[in-house]
Design an enzyme around this catalytic site. Structure first.
Site: not given
Lengths: 95, 461
Positions: B387-390, B428
């Site tokens: 999620n956050d890393v994309v 996050s």
């Protein structure tokens, strides 16, 4: 143990060099190896086992002796388990 | 005998160096283990144990537990195992410090100059740092293995309690180190107990997503504790190895913080300022969904496919299912690569371990920069539980807390399929603008099931 005074300068020198070495060795390592590396350095930190073994030899009474054995027990789990699990991970990487 | 210790230290250092490259890493680990064995053997030679049988049985019992745990732990549970082992190391340092402290009290065996300020500082350092490492690691273990609630645990006036505790601990330490006379049992036990409590408070408020950083930091601390234990008896190999782990753990912590776009200070303050940046989710649209059946068509036509595995893949234990789908895609003539973010998984580098376990070809794994260069020419990107890393907000939205974090730019691919358990948010706590883009389709449901379903459709041909 030693009755001679401690050479603080020499000691600080060793510590700084060893610490610097740690920085240099780990700084440029690819992220794919971070997990095995963490578990590997974790195993090294079990070196406190050496301290526990030394302390045991001049333990003065039953209480300190038992505390030493407990320390040795947990340090051994840390060391042996840490090295074994790191090896298990790295074995898979090789293929 | 000093020469043997030097040799042991060399083995430890050289082993650590070899561990920095994938090809030599296993050999490095074995060398480092040999160094450890040599250090232990030499110590036993210098200080022969009084009661060999007790020692042998304690060591055997501990080794068996270590070997057994290492052999049977699941690869997905690696973060909590590292935390647990690390805690044991901290406990050992704490106990060594305690024993040395108790010996100082023993008036019959003094006069060796060991009651110096230097020795006392070393002793309290071993106790305090070892204690914090021990309970801190236990809390981290609890959070990661979900025996404790994973989020940030906060209670009223936590900040004041922590500061108060710190002052109180300092007061005891100062009193102990500066006192002329031999010290009583009560101050020793107070220092031990307060250190243990401090370790709990240190980690309790830090959320589950930041736990990898905390483990790395605690790992560093356990090295410092070992170093302090070495300073008590001026054991050189302990001092050197302790320093080595201390700084290598620290640099690993900093690297991780950078990859997660977190500052170390923010991680440590954690829950204290959790509620600052919430209210910025504007009217958020509905992402477009797709069924696993329909997803077959773009996949069937795709020439290049990228797989972006994330935390969700580890949770769903779907690494084998991914591998199966990749096999089908390759048989269908597509070129497939895995794009691995440095912090994908449950700790940095964890995803590589998980995929290696599923026998994924090492050459198919692509690191961040190389993957980003390939996305514009990729037909379909499958995001599995990341999620956050994309999240494109990291490059597009200057107001986002993620802004500046290096991400996998999957939105540049022609079609993006996002496999997701539900409509939840990432660590996050932010909405992901990726899900609203025109070229993105969501496939909700258990990632393992969806992947198996997708693979099965290729079988049907």
């Amino acid at each position: 143990m030693e009755t001679v005074g401690v050479d603080y300068g020499w000691l600080a020198f060793c510590m700084v060099l060893a610490g610097w070495l740690g920085f240099e060795l780990i700084g440029k390592i690819p992220s794919q190896l971070h997990t095995p590396l963490m578990s590997g350095t974790n195993a090294i930190s079990g070196i406190t086992l050496v301290g526990a073994l030394a302390t045991l030899s001049y333990a003065t009474d039953a209480v300190t002796e038992v505390l030493c054995y407990v320390a040795i027990f947990f340090a051994v789990i840390n060391v042996v388990g840490g090295y074994c699990v790191t090896d298990r991970m790295l074995k898979m990487f090789k293929k | 005998m000093d020469a043997l210790f030097v040799l042991a230290a060399v083995l430890l250092i050289y082993g650590l160096k070899l561990m920095g490259k994938a090809a030599t890493a296993r050999k490095g680990n074995v060398l480092s283990g040999a160094g450890m064995l040599l250090a232990v053997a030499t110590t036993l030679w210098i200080f022969p144990p009084k009661n060999t049988w007790v020692l042998v049985s304690v060591v055997t019992f501990g080794s068996l537990i270590g070997i057994w745990t290492a052999a049977y732990v699941k690869m997905t549970a690696m973060p909590e195992l590292v935390a647990l082992f690390n805690g044991f190391g901290g406990l050992a340092s704490l106990l060594v410090g305690m024993v040395e402290g108790l010996k100082l009290m023993d008036t019959s065996d003094n006069g060796v100059g060991s009651n110096s300020v230097f020795t006392k500082v070393a002793i309290v350092s071993a106790i305090v740092i070892g204690g914090i490492t021990f309970t801190g690691s236990l809390v981290a273990y609890g959070k990661l293995s979900r025996k404790l609630p994973g989020g940030s645990i906060v209670f009223p006036f936590q900040m004041y309690v922590c500061c108060g505790l710190g002052c109180w601990l300092y007061w005891w330490l100062y009193g102990w180190v500066t006192s002329e006379s031999f010290v009583d049992l009560s101050s020793l036990s107070a220092i031990v107990i307060l250190s243990l409590v401090a370790g709990v408070l240190f980690t309790l408020h830090i959320g589950g997503g930041d736990m990898p950083v905390v483990i790395a930091l605690l790992n560093s601390l356990s090295g410092v504790a070992a170093c302090a234990a070495g300073l008590i008896s001026l054991n050189k190999v302990l001092i050197v190895a302790g320093c080595l782990v201390g700084t290598s753990g620290l640099i690993l912590t900093l690297i991780m913080c950078k990859a997660m776009n977190r500052s170390i200070g923010k991680v440590l303050l954690g829950g204290f300022k959790a509620s600052g940046t919430k209210a910025q989710s504007k009217s958020f649209g509905e992402p477009k969904t797709m069924s696993a059946e329909d997803a077959y068509f773009p996949l069937e036509a795709a020439r290049t496919v990228a797989i972006v595995p994330g935390y969700g893949l580890a949770v769903a234990q779907a690494q084998h299912a991914v591998k199966e789908l990749v096999q089908k895609l390759t048989e269908n003539g597509a070129e497939v690569f895995y794009a691995i973010h440095p912090v994908a998984g449950r700790m940095p580098g964890h995803m590589n371990v998980l995929l290696a376990e599923a026998d994924v070809d090492y050459d198919q794994l692509t690191e961040l920069e190389a993957a980003n260069a390939r996305f514009p020419e990729t037909d379909v990107t499958i995001v599995v539980g990341a999620n956050d890393v994309v999240n494109p907000a990291a490059v597009e939205n200057k107001n986002s807390p993620l802004y500046g974090m290096p991400i996998l730019e999957v939105f540049k691919a022609k079609t993006v399929l996002v496999l997701k358990r539900g409509q939840g948010k990432g660590f996050s706590g932010l909405e992901n603008e990726l899900f609203l883009k025109d070229n993105v389709r969501m496939i909700y449901g258990d990632a393992k099931k969806t992947l198996t379903q997708l693979a099965a459709q290729f079988k049907g041909e």
